[in-house]
Design a protein around this motif. Structure first.
Motif, short mmCIF file in Angstrom:
data_model
loop_
_atom_site.label_atom_id
_atom_site.label_comp_id
_atom_site.label_asym_id
_atom_site.label_seq_id
_atom_site.Cartn_x
_atom_site.Cartn_y
_atom_site.Cartn_z
N UNK A 137 1.11 29.53 32.94
CA UNK A 137 1.28 30.95 31.65
C UNK A 137 2.49 30.41 31.01
N UNK A 138 2.26 30.40 29.81
CA UNK A 138 3.31 30.16 28.77
C UNK A 138 3.98 31.49 28.53
N UNK A 139 5.12 31.68 28.84
CA UNK A 139 6.12 32.65 28.85
C UNK A 139 6.93 32.95 27.25
N UNK A 140 6.80 31.73 26.70
CA UNK A 140 7.52 31.66 25.30
C UNK A 140 8.59 30.76 25.60
N UNK A 141 9.04 30.15 24.07
CA UNK A 141 10.06 29.41 24.19
C UNK A 141 10.22 28.40 25.07
N UNK A 142 8.95 27.74 25.40
CA UNK A 142 9.17 26.48 26.34
C UNK A 142 9.21 26.72 27.51
N UNK A 143 9.17 28.02 28.18
CA UNK A 143 9.15 28.54 29.31
C UNK A 143 7.95 28.70 30.04
N UNK A 144 7.10 28.10 31.09
CA UNK A 144 6.09 28.52 31.83
C UNK A 144 6.12 28.68 33.04
N UNK A 145 5.47 29.65 33.61
CA UNK A 145 5.40 30.14 35.05
C UNK A 145 4.08 29.50 35.49
N UNK A 146 4.16 28.75 36.63
CA UNK A 146 3.15 27.98 37.35
C UNK A 146 3.09 28.25 38.56
N UNK A 147 1.92 27.74 39.13
CA UNK A 147 1.74 27.95 40.80
C UNK A 147 1.13 26.54 40.93
N UNK A 148 1.73 25.70 41.79
CA UNK A 148 1.20 24.41 42.12
C UNK A 148 1.02 24.11 43.82
N UNK A 149 -0.03 23.54 44.14
CA UNK A 149 -0.19 23.55 45.46
C UNK A 149 -1.07 22.23 45.67
N UNK A 150 -0.81 21.52 46.56
CA UNK A 150 -1.31 20.17 47.06
C UNK A 150 -1.40 19.74 48.36
N UNK A 151 -2.32 19.16 48.90
CA UNK A 151 -2.11 18.57 50.46
C UNK A 151 -2.53 17.05 50.24
N UNK A 152 -2.02 16.19 51.05
CA UNK A 152 -2.37 14.98 51.23
C UNK A 152 -1.88 14.08 52.40
N UNK A 153 -1.59 12.81 52.38
CA UNK A 153 -1.10 12.14 53.30
C UNK A 153 0.30 11.41 52.76
N UNK A 154 1.09 11.11 53.77
CA UNK A 154 2.24 10.42 53.25
C UNK A 154 1.95 8.83 53.53
N UNK A 155 0.96 8.38 53.12
CA UNK A 155 0.75 6.97 53.25
C UNK A 155 1.13 6.23 51.95
N UNK A 156 1.96 7.13 51.19
CA UNK A 156 2.54 6.49 49.82
C UNK A 156 3.61 7.48 49.49
N UNK A 157 4.28 6.98 48.67
CA UNK A 157 5.52 7.99 48.02
C UNK A 157 4.65 9.05 47.29
N UNK A 158 5.52 10.25 47.21
CA UNK A 158 5.03 11.36 46.36
C UNK A 158 6.06 12.02 45.39
N UNK A 159 5.71 12.59 44.20
CA UNK A 159 6.80 13.19 43.55
C UNK A 159 6.01 14.38 42.49
N UNK A 160 6.83 15.17 42.54
CA UNK A 160 6.32 16.49 41.56
C UNK A 160 7.61 16.82 40.76
N UNK A 161 7.38 16.94 39.25
CA UNK A 161 6.16 17.07 38.78
C UNK A 161 5.51 15.64 38.42
N UNK A 162 4.37 15.35 38.17
CA UNK A 162 3.69 14.30 37.61
C UNK A 162 2.80 14.64 36.61
#
Length: 285
Positions: A137-162
């Motif tokens: 959700x864009x709150x205005x002036x470049x500021x966003x409200x987000x909810x992010x959730x992900x599950x997986x395996x650590x068979x490789x490196x991970x980074x947030x955000x992509x």
């Protein structure tokens, strides 16, 4: 000021957290679940990045100096006319430079033109298109409200955000999987003052963007208004382990807390945070 904003984006400092809660849960074996619930600030969509272009369209006379003491004095009508003429002659060059800067910012934002009134809507659609982004959700002036959730395996490196089309140079959280079954977890986006933080080495952190008011000659209420466009960094980052996963190293103040299912590491994050939250954990067999 626009040039300073573009320079920050080219250096990879184009987004930052605001108020948030984030957790990385290691749920057994090499399984994990990562969540981020809170604000993300996109510099390229903020008024801060657009102020320079607006200012260039308004003629502001420079101070004139006396010949004797080189002290500021009131300009004559002839001097003001000469300044305006020079400013008008440079209009084409300024327009070309603004176009170049806009193209640079668009290239850093997946092709989204930050000057387009619909840019925030385009970015919202881009994020929601990808797995993990549950709310944007864009709150205005470049500021966003987000909810992010992900599950997986650590068979490789991970980074947030992509984000598709964005350079992968602005991580909030990273995991690095080692061959010996250990994982190094760093959160460079959750520190602003230290030399090892995401932006600390270049400008003393995201808070230093407020200093662009002084760089452009703004002061007092002008500088404060610009600073008001920046989000307040305030949140909590948690690492939660399940079962017997030895925590080999961490830089929390109090160390791990035992729970009925494992251990918990917690970092309170604010504009005074000077160390990147980090931990080294043995995933076990």
């Amino acid at each position: 000021m626009l040039l300073a904003a573009v320079s920050l984006m080219l250096a990879g400092c184009f987004l930052s957290p605001g108020k948030f809660t984030s957790e990385l849960a290691l749920t057994g074996g090499d399984r994990f679940t990562f969540t981020y619930d809170g604000e993300i600030f996109f510099l390229g969509l903020s008024k801060l990045a657009q102020m320079g272009a607006a200012a260039e369209e308004t003629f502001t006379p420079e101070s004139c100096l006396s010949d004797e003491a080189f002290e500021p004095r009131e300009c004559t009508s002839e001097e003001l006319a000469a300044q305006r003429e020079a400013w008008e002659e440079g209009a084409a060059e300024r327009a070309a430079e603004r176009k170049k800067q806009a193209e640079q910012m668009a290239a850093l934002m997946g092709g989204i033109n930050p000057e387009d009134p619909k840019a925030a809507d385009e970015l919202t659609k881009l994020l929601l298109r990808h797995k993990g982004w549950e709310q944007v959700e864009h709150l205005g002036d470049g500021l966003f409200r987000v909810r992010y959730r992900i599950s997986g395996t650590l068979a490789h490196d991970f980074m947030f955000p992509v984000i598709e089309g964005f350079p992968a140079t602005n991580p909030f959280v990273q995991t690095f999987v080692r061959k010996n079954g250990q994982v190094r977890i760093n959160a460079p986006g959750f520190a602003v003052q230290g030399p090892d933080s995401m932006m600390g080495g270049m400008m003393g952190g995201m808070g230093a963007l407020a200093g662009m008011g002084a760089m452009s000659g703004a002061s007092g209420s002008d500088g404060e208004a610009m600073a008001a466009g920046m989000p307040k960094l305030e949140g909590t980052f948690t690492i939660r382990t399940t079962g017997t996963m030895p925590i080999r190293a961490n830089n929390t103040d109090d160390g791990p807390t035992a729970t009925t299912t494992g251990q918990v590491l917690t970092w309170p994050v604010s504009s005074r945070t000077s160390q990147i939250p980090t931990a080294l954990i043995d995933l076990g067999s």
